[in-house]
Write an enzyme that holds these catalytic residues in place. Sequence first.
Site: not given
Length: 369
Positions: A190-191, A217, A313
């Site tokens: 993600s990030t 994401h 997640d």
Amino acid sequence: MATINGRLLQAGERIRVLVVDDSVVIRSLVTHALKDDPLLQVVGVAANGAIALQRIPQLNPDVLTLDIEMPEMNGLETLRRVRRDYPHLRVIMFSTLTERGAAVTLEALTLGADDYVTKASNEGSLDRSMAHLREELIPKIKQFFRIPGQNRAGTRTETAPLPAPLWPQRSTAALSITRKRPQVIVIGVSTGGPTALAAVLPQLSAGFPLPILIVQHMPALFTRLLAERLCSTCRLPVEEAIQGKRVDAGKVLIAPGDFHLKVALCGGEVHVHLDQSPPQNFCRPAVDALFSSIAEVYGGAVIAVVLTGMGHDGLRGVEILKAHGAAILAQDEASSVVWGMPGAVVTSGLADRVLPLDQVVPEILRRLD
């Protein structure tokens, strides 16, 4: 990639935010969206990058929210100067859900932006625009800080503990007895993901013997442009996954924005299955959706990699894969932009190896020997 992780806020300390945008309306919206949060303080605003660079040493912000299109000095040039002069300052880009907005945002991420937020479009009311900003921006600001009462994986221990394990934890030694030779690689991120993937995937040589499936994401449009950007720098073909596409060795498939990426057996072959079932962990695509589906088809013949990202997640999916005997690799805290997703796996005792980013591919190759 940023390597300074999770500065611990002291008691009573607030996160100092400088808002940089040429739109008076956006500056006002962001300021009002953040002002009621007790952990956040908007210390100033700037109408362009040149003004922002003058105000940074005066205001000493922790976080910069940075628009891309601005007069005199745009967001990309400002970002270059910030990264040169203030390497520890966190930067969140404001992007638009357009082809150009997505392309420039990906460029910003490669230049060192820590994250991005998409501007609300056609929200229809001030209240909805404000709600969108609060939901999107506030968690992304807080993800870079360790808040009293919060664990190292970025989860509030007193209000939102990690999900309870689906099964009692098993030792790695016990699982290794039934571990099979890997047939697929899956990656959740993600990030900080675009930069992490740009560091990992080019290390793989042409003819890599396994398929690679990735959940990053990102919204629709962004994922296609990410796949195209990665394909231009990798020796393996990188594509956005398409419904029904066969999962082939030596190819990299990235989940399209707003669709869960899953797999299904059809005629003895594994094919992509995309769906828009409800978000998991507030995400679609979700890492848990991919990992759980992979376990159904491949069992334990899997290497699962959890890289930098906010939240947890992937944790449920890792539990399922681990129960089948899959190998679990997690990025270490020092090389992560945000140690939420990999941290959740590590603190739950599920990681076989915790690795700096540059050691992920060597570890994968070692497990294929």
